[in-house]
Design an enzyme around this catalytic site. Sequence first.
Site, short mmCIF file in Angstrom:
data_model
loop_
_atom_site.label_atom_id
_atom_site.label_comp_id
_atom_site.label_asym_id
_atom_site.label_seq_id
_atom_site.Cartn_x
_atom_site.Cartn_y
_atom_site.Cartn_z
N THR A 112 0.25 -1.43 -0.24
CA THR A 112 -0.07 -0.27 -0.47
C THR A 112 0.50 1.11 0.08
OG1 THR A 112 -1.60 -1.01 1.29
CG2 THR A 112 -1.65 0.99 1.19
N TYR A 156 6.30 -12.18 6.50
CA TYR A 156 4.44 -11.67 5.85
C TYR A 156 4.56 -12.42 4.25
CZ TYR A 156 1.72 -8.21 3.17
OH TYR A 156 0.57 -7.20 2.35
N LYS A 206 2.52 -11.46 8.63
CA LYS A 206 0.93 -10.83 8.15
C LYS A 206 0.35 -11.62 7.31
CE LYS A 206 0.06 -5.94 6.59
NZ LYS A 206 -0.17 -6.55 5.05
N GLY A 246 -3.96 -9.78 7.39
CA GLY A 246 -3.92 -8.49 6.36
C GLY A 246 -5.03 -8.41 5.41
N ASP A 268 -8.70 -6.73 4.63
CA ASP A 268 -9.21 -5.72 5.06
C ASP A 268 -10.42 -6.57 5.07
OD1 ASP A 268 -7.24 -4.77 5.31
OD2 ASP A 268 -8.01 -2.37 4.06
#
Length: 312
Positions: free
Chosen positions: A51, A139, A165, A190, A192
């Site tokens: 992001t 991640y 994550k 992670g 949303d």
Amino acid sequence: MKFTIKDFKGVIPAALSIFDKDENLDIKATKDFIKFLLEFDIKGLYLTGSTGEGFLMNSEERIESVKAVMEVAGDKVPVVVHVGDIGTKKTIDLGKAAKEAGATAISSVPPFYWHFNSKQIFNYYKDLAEAVDLPMIIYNVPLAGMMSAEMIKDLSQIENIQGVKYTNTDIYQIPAIKESCGEDFMVYGGADELASSNLLIGVDGIVGSFYNLIPDLFIRIDEAIKNKEVERAYKLQKDAVRIISYIVEGGNMVAGIKAVLREAGINAGYARKPFINFYEEDQKRLAKGLVDLADKYKMENIRVIDMLRGKS
């Protein structure tokens, strides 16, 4: 150090990086935007990830952006810096710079593009963990290639690797990861769209893109789960998914979030190419559509949307 990785919990924006119309890093706007996020009850910041357009920045820009954020937020919330890149050396250099800037922890996607095998990925993380004396959050994300639960367990045995994550829809793996890696191993949701589900199955925090735009909505979801108000959390999550789907259907998530924030009067800058930005009428159209959506479903007390309503 003021914070530890155990403080990195709750609702955590994967913060935008702020560029001007000419694609230059805007340090003043960066600081102003972080101040805006800190007006909400966020519990941390995750910098220069997907992001944050980290892969569209050179190393110097990534470091400069992190330093600017740390000046504003470093004594207020824990800050995790994503330092991932294809090459181990570059990643280590970014990790050392993050430590020097005062980051609480670092994070990294696995090396990508060349379809590295499991041993190469393991060594990448091991080398990074040994070279940078900070806690590290690995991640797991489809864009960079998913690691197996077994690989995550093996990595969790390395000193300094203290969390993951997890950005995917197969969240049934999260409790298994927590169980196999131990309760002290931090797990962050992670996706949303699955924030409430992630919180229900016991993640330590949620890290996401739309927490730049509607952090207050996700903070209420978090509070509802903590208060065992599952029905309320479900309703709020449905509103969040509607907003996410609307922006994503516009074809450009990062540019869309930035455009709506700009229209609300918050200087979130512009996305870097090859992302395609929204300008003028397209920006107004995108923002108006979001307000119409919020009105249709009677969404209230979402600050950015209320700011847009005030402009209409």
